[in-house]
Structure formats: C-alpha cells, structure tokens
Design an enzyme around this catalytic site. Structure first.
Site, mmCIF file in Angstrom:
data_model
loop_
_atom_site.group_PDB
_atom_site.id
_atom_site.type_symbol
_atom_site.label_atom_id
_atom_site.label_comp_id
_atom_site.label_asym_id
_atom_site.label_seq_id
_atom_site.Cartn_x
_atom_site.Cartn_y
_atom_site.Cartn_z
ATOM 1 N N ARG A 78 -10.285 -1.770 11.090
ATOM 2 C CA ARG A 78 -9.820 -0.699 11.480
ATOM 3 C C ARG A 78 -10.235 -0.461 13.019
ATOM 4 N NH1 ARG A 78 -9.506 3.568 6.761
ATOM 5 N NH2 ARG A 78 -7.267 3.435 7.347
ATOM 6 N N GLN A 138 6.289 15.786 -17.526
ATOM 7 C CA GLN A 138 6.556 15.241 -18.993
ATOM 8 C C GLN A 138 5.522 15.499 -19.963
ATOM 9 O OE1 GLN A 138 7.944 11.199 -18.592
ATOM 10 N NE2 GLN A 138 7.858 10.788 -20.775
ATOM 11 N N TYR A 188 0.782 -1.019 0.026
ATOM 12 C CA TYR A 188 -0.078 0.082 0.078
ATOM 13 C C TYR A 188 0.902 1.432 -0.058
ATOM 14 C CZ TYR A 188 -3.747 3.212 1.535
ATOM 15 O OH TYR A 188 -4.770 4.116 1.700
HETATM 16 P P1 NAD Z 1 -12.700 1.628 0.142
HETATM 17 O O1 NAD Z 1 -11.886 0.434 0.363
HETATM 18 O O2 NAD Z 1 -13.833 1.881 0.959
HETATM 19 O O3 NAD Z 1 -12.792 2.145 -1.433
HETATM 20 C C1 NAD Z 1 -12.109 1.871 -2.426
HETATM 21 C C2 NAD Z 1 -12.805 1.624 -3.494
HETATM 22 O O4 NAD Z 1 -11.988 1.174 -4.662
HETATM 23 C C3 NAD Z 1 -13.816 0.275 -3.258
HETATM 24 O O5 NAD Z 1 -14.960 0.441 -3.807
HETATM 25 C C4 NAD Z 1 -13.108 -0.808 -4.117
HETATM 26 O O6 NAD Z 1 -14.032 -1.633 -4.740
HETATM 27 C C5 NAD Z 1 -12.288 0.251 -5.239
HETATM 28 N N1 NAD Z 1 -11.260 -0.737 -5.795
HETATM 29 C C6 NAD Z 1 -10.136 -1.316 -5.073
HETATM 30 N N2 NAD Z 1 -9.398 -1.783 -6.177
HETATM 31 C C7 NAD Z 1 -9.984 -1.525 -7.474
HETATM 32 C C8 NAD Z 1 -9.571 -1.614 -8.939
HETATM 33 N N3 NAD Z 1 -8.315 -2.330 -8.828
HETATM 34 N N4 NAD Z 1 -10.382 -1.317 -9.643
HETATM 35 C C9 NAD Z 1 -11.665 -0.469 -9.569
HETATM 36 N N5 NAD Z 1 -11.854 -0.214 -8.211
HETATM 37 C C10 NAD Z 1 -11.260 -0.778 -7.198
HETATM 38 O O7 NAD Z 1 -11.468 2.774 0.894
HETATM 39 P P2 NAD Z 1 -11.755 4.379 1.016
HETATM 40 O O8 NAD Z 1 -11.514 4.660 2.504
HETATM 41 O O9 NAD Z 1 -13.003 4.884 0.481
HETATM 42 O O10 NAD Z 1 -10.499 4.991 0.562
HETATM 43 C C11 NAD Z 1 -10.618 5.688 -0.940
HETATM 44 C C12 NAD Z 1 -9.319 6.141 -1.235
HETATM 45 O O11 NAD Z 1 -8.758 7.034 -0.361
HETATM 46 C C13 NAD Z 1 -8.203 5.015 -1.487
HETATM 47 O O12 NAD Z 1 -7.507 5.539 -2.631
HETATM 48 C C14 NAD Z 1 -7.437 5.058 -0.202
HETATM 49 O O13 NAD Z 1 -6.236 4.636 -0.307
HETATM 50 C C15 NAD Z 1 -7.512 6.569 0.082
HETATM 51 N N6 NAD Z 1 -7.302 6.832 1.546
HETATM 52 C C16 NAD Z 1 -8.009 6.664 2.402
HETATM 53 C C17 NAD Z 1 -8.075 6.713 3.882
HETATM 54 C C18 NAD Z 1 -8.937 6.374 5.042
HETATM 55 O O14 NAD Z 1 -8.776 6.583 6.071
HETATM 56 N N7 NAD Z 1 -10.265 6.115 4.473
HETATM 57 C C19 NAD Z 1 -6.791 7.428 4.240
HETATM 58 C C20 NAD Z 1 -5.593 7.633 3.134
HETATM 59 C C21 NAD Z 1 -5.863 7.476 1.916
HETATM 60 N N1 UDP Z 2 -5.828 -0.573 15.985
HETATM 61 C C1 UDP Z 2 -6.235 -1.306 17.333
HETATM 62 N N2 UDP Z 2 -7.042 -2.390 17.465
HETATM 63 C C2 UDP Z 2 -7.887 -2.555 16.635
HETATM 64 C C3 UDP Z 2 -7.647 -2.066 15.237
HETATM 65 C C4 UDP Z 2 -6.887 -1.236 14.962
HETATM 66 O O1 UDP Z 2 -5.374 -1.144 18.363
HETATM 67 O O2 UDP Z 2 -8.748 -3.490 16.727
HETATM 68 C C5 UDP Z 2 -4.882 0.002 15.908
HETATM 69 C C6 UDP Z 2 -3.766 -0.214 14.854
HETATM 70 O O3 UDP Z 2 -2.793 -0.900 15.262
HETATM 71 C C7 UDP Z 2 -3.299 1.360 14.573
HETATM 72 C C8 UDP Z 2 -4.408 2.303 14.851
HETATM 73 O O4 UDP Z 2 -5.452 1.360 15.607
HETATM 74 O O5 UDP Z 2 -2.254 1.521 15.226
HETATM 75 C C9 UDP Z 2 -5.258 2.816 13.470
HETATM 76 O O6 UDP Z 2 -5.490 1.559 12.684
HETATM 77 P P1 UDP Z 2 -6.290 1.731 11.358
HETATM 78 O O7 UDP Z 2 -6.344 0.154 10.860
HETATM 79 O O8 UDP Z 2 -7.683 2.293 11.828
HETATM 80 O O9 UDP Z 2 -5.316 2.711 10.638
HETATM 81 P P2 UDP Z 2 -3.972 2.761 10.185
HETATM 82 O O10 UDP Z 2 -3.091 1.659 10.895
HETATM 83 O O11 UDP Z 2 -4.137 2.590 8.573
HETATM 84 O O12 UDP Z 2 -3.769 4.132 10.456
#
Ligand code: NAD
Ligand code: UDP
Length: 327
Positions: A189, A165, A148
């Site tokens: 999460r 580019q 990731y």
């Molecule tokens: P999510 O998993 O709920 O949504 C991701 C979506 O992308 C899903 O609908 C999934 O089916 C689709 N997807 C995955 N692989 C695909 C592929 N190969 N082709 C087409 N569709 C595909 O996640 P989210 O929380 O909604 O996150 C959305 C974006 O924001 C992601 O790019 C994630 O990396 C970024 N982001 C989210 C968070 C967060 O805390 N939620 C934090 C940082 C970045």
């Molecule tokens: N975490 C935890 N217990 C859980 C799930 C997550 O203590 O049941 C912790 C995890 O180890 C991390 C933080 O909560 O330190 C946030 O995790 P999350 O998966 O929400 O987000 P990310 O690690 O991607 O920031």
C-alpha cells in the site's frame, strides 16, 4: 453505551483494524471472540490478549458456516490491500459474499446486531467528489479490483436485504483508506511502501504521475467511528462514510513521508495499476450528524506513529509479517 457485558464477535480480528478494535472493546469491558483464518492477519497482532479470559481466538474461515453464541458481530474479515485481495480473487469474492451470508445467518439465528466493514471502493473511480453516501459509484465489474469492489457491493446488498426481509439490525460502514501501526510490511500500500522505502533509503515508487488523491484516516479514529456506529440507535443503518477528509495527492503523501523520516530517498515513477481510482475524499456530514464522530488525529501525528512502528519493526524489535495466504 452498553450497560452490561457484551460478547462481541470480531471477524477479521487478527487484521490491522480488527486488532485495534479488539484492544478498544476489551479496554471498555466487553468480551471478544476473534474469528479469523490468518489469511492476511497475524497472531502477532493479538498475542497480547491470548492470556486474557475475556478474549477467545477461533481459527475459522467465514466462507464456512459458524455456530456460536454472541451479542453483536463486527464483520471485518476480508483482505483489504490490493495485492492481498488480488492474490486469490475468487477467495476474496467468496469471503465477501459467502462470508457475509454466513455471518448474517448467524446474526439472524441469534437476533443480534451486525456491522459490515464496507469500503470507499464501492464508489469505484468516482465521478462525484467528495463522495457522499447517496452516490452509487463507478465500478468496473470485470477488472482486477472487481473481486473486492463488487464483493463489498454485493455484501452491502445482502445486509440491506436481510434488514428488509428479516428485520435484522444492520450497520454498514464505508471505510476510506486507513493506516497505522500493525500494517503489513509487504501489503504494497501507499503509506506502508513509502515509509519502508524512506526508512531504507530506497526509491519511493509512485504509480502513475502521483496526481491521484486519497484521504488517509488514522486507525484509532476509524475504530472509534466503528464503535460509535455499532452503538448508534437501531434506525441508523448507514451506509455511512468513515474516513478523514484530509485529501492528498500520492506525490504529496510521498513528499511528506520523505520530510518526516528525513530520508534521502528519491521518487521513481511506475505504471499506474488498472482501474486505480483518480480521486477519493469522504463527505462525513452523516457521521458527524448521526454519530457525533469525526477524526481527531492529524495526518502528521498518525504518520509519525506509523513511522515509529515500522522503524521498530525493521530494526528487528518486532517480528516480520508473513506473506499473504500462509497461516
Ligand atoms: P487486514 O487484511 O489487515 O485484515 C483482514 C482480516 O480478515 C485478516 O486478519 C484476515 O486474516 C481475515 N480474513 C480474510 N479472509 C478471511 C476469511 N475468509 N475468514 C476469516 N478471516 C478472514 O485488513 P484491514 O485493513 O484490517 O481491514 C479490515 C476490514 O476493513 C476489511 O473488511 C476491509 O475490507 C475493510 N476496509 C479496510 C480499509 C483500510 O484502508 N484498511 C479500507 C476500507 C475497508
Ligand atoms: N501507490 C503508489 N505507490 C506504491 C503503492 C501505492 O503510488 O508503492 C498508489 C496507488 O496506485 C494508489 C494509492 O497509492 O493510487 C493508494 O494505494 P493503496 O494501495 O494504499 O490504497 P487503494 O488503492 O486501495 O486506495
């Protein structure tokens, strides 16, 4: 602001952020094409738009090329929760790298603006705190989070190379932990696990001692930030942090959720996953200055809305989310 109808592609539009973004874009009068393979997303998230003539759903995997016509692209497709992106790490990396190349290629062919949903994970386990955009990060290239983190870093590189580019108009948002309704019940999460465990009266699983920190942003605030960035002048490319600087230890997060749900759940401690970052807080000066954006929803208000969502979900008023990888 846009002065005419825009056809906007939202990749990952059936996911948590994508579905909230779609609601807002349709509300302001845009046309939306959702491109999603339902890997982690759900039809339930977008069901309410399926009859809307301004909305179109395309089941498509972004690792394959896409030829459509549009005016802008929000590129969000990628699983975001650790257990989701670690389920098939090679596909995760392909989604970030091949997916970005394909969407950048589409934007280049059409000569349109494209926004990348990058992440605070590009900072890895940061040794600069709070994190500002000039920090290059501390990422393990071969660990279990690397598919990731490194995928998103490579995607940022691709965006900036297409910009340099090919003169493509790009926007790169570094999104910090975001939460809210429509989160997956089984995404593992912190926020979702703790709320579900508290509502069920089960032990709250703290990984490590719970002293690691995160800064949680409510999804509506994040979506407003993404739209502000997309609509900003062409020279605002980012990367730009979007998140809520309100920082909590994971233990504090768990205790707040126990308080707010009135749950009798007790804390239980499990091993900290490999490479779990110890601290995370965005410096959002750039977003404030360049986008006039900052979060407006308090942590308590956001958590309250998310608790209400899961409460309804668990009592059967909403359909459960399917496991990852099954459309
Ligand atoms: P999510 O998993 O709920 O949504 C991701 C979506 O992308 C899903 O609908 C999934 O089916 C689709 N997807 C995955 N692989 C695909 C592929 N190969 N082709 C087409 N569709 C595909 O996640 P989210 O929380 O909604 O996150 C959305 C974006 O924001 C992601 O790019 C994630 O990396 C970024 N982001 C989210 C968070 C967060 O805390 N939620 C934090 C940082 C970045
Ligand atoms: N975490 C935890 N217990 C859980 C799930 C997550 O203590 O049941 C912790 C995890 O180890 C991390 C933080 O909560 O330190 C946030 O995790 P999350 O998966 O929400 O987000 P990310 O690690 O991607 O920031």
């Amino acid at each position: 602001m846009l002065d005419q109808l825009q056809r906007i592609v939202v990749t990952g539009g059936a996911g948590v952020v994508g579905a909230h973004l779609t609601d807002k874009l349709l509300e302001r009068g845009d046309e939306v094409i959702c491109v999603d393979n339902y890997y982690t997303g759900s039809k339930r998230n977008i069901l309410h738009h399926l009859d809307n003539p301004m909305y179109e759903m395309m089941r498509h995997d972004v690792t394959f090329p896409l030829y459509i016509e549009a005016d802008r692209i929000f590129h969000l497709a990628c699983p975001a929760a650790p257990i989701h992106y670690q389920h098939d790490p090679v596909q995760t990396l392909k989604t970030s790298v091949h997916g970005s190349i394909n969407m950048l290629g589409l934007a280049k062919r059409l000569g349109i603006r494209i926004l990348q949903a990058s992440t605070s994970e590009v900072y890895g386990d940061p040794n600069v705190h709070p994190q500002e955009e000039s920090y290059w990060g501390n990422v393990n290239p071969i660990g279990i989070r690397s598919c990731y983190d490194e995928g998103k870093r490579a995607a940022e590189t691709l965006f900036f190379d297409y910009h340099r580019q090919h003169g493509l108009e790009i926007k790169v948002a570094r999104i910090f932990n975001t939460f809210g309704p429509r989160m997956h019940v089984n995404d593992g999460r912190g926020v979702s696990n703790f709320i579900i465990q508290a509502l069920r009266g089960e032990p709250i699983t703290i990984f490590g001692e719970g002293l690691q920190t995160r800064s949680f942003c409510y999804v509506d605030d994040l979506v407003n930030g993404l739209i502000a960035l997309m609509d900003s002048p062409a020279d605002v490319t980012g990367p730009i942090n979007l998140g809520n600087p309100h920082e909590l230890t994971i233990r504090e997060l768990a205790e707040s959720i126990i308080d707010m749900t009135g749950s009798g759940s007790k804390l239980t401690f499990e091993d900290l996953p490999q490479d779990d970052p110890m601290q995370r807080r965005p410096n959002i000066d750039k977003a404030r200055d360049l986008l006039s954006w900052q979060p407006t929803v308090s942590f308590e208000e956001g958590v309250r809305k998310t608790i209400d969502y899961f409460d309804a979900h668990l009592s059967g008023n909403q359909h459960p989310t399917k496991p990852v990888g099954h459309a």
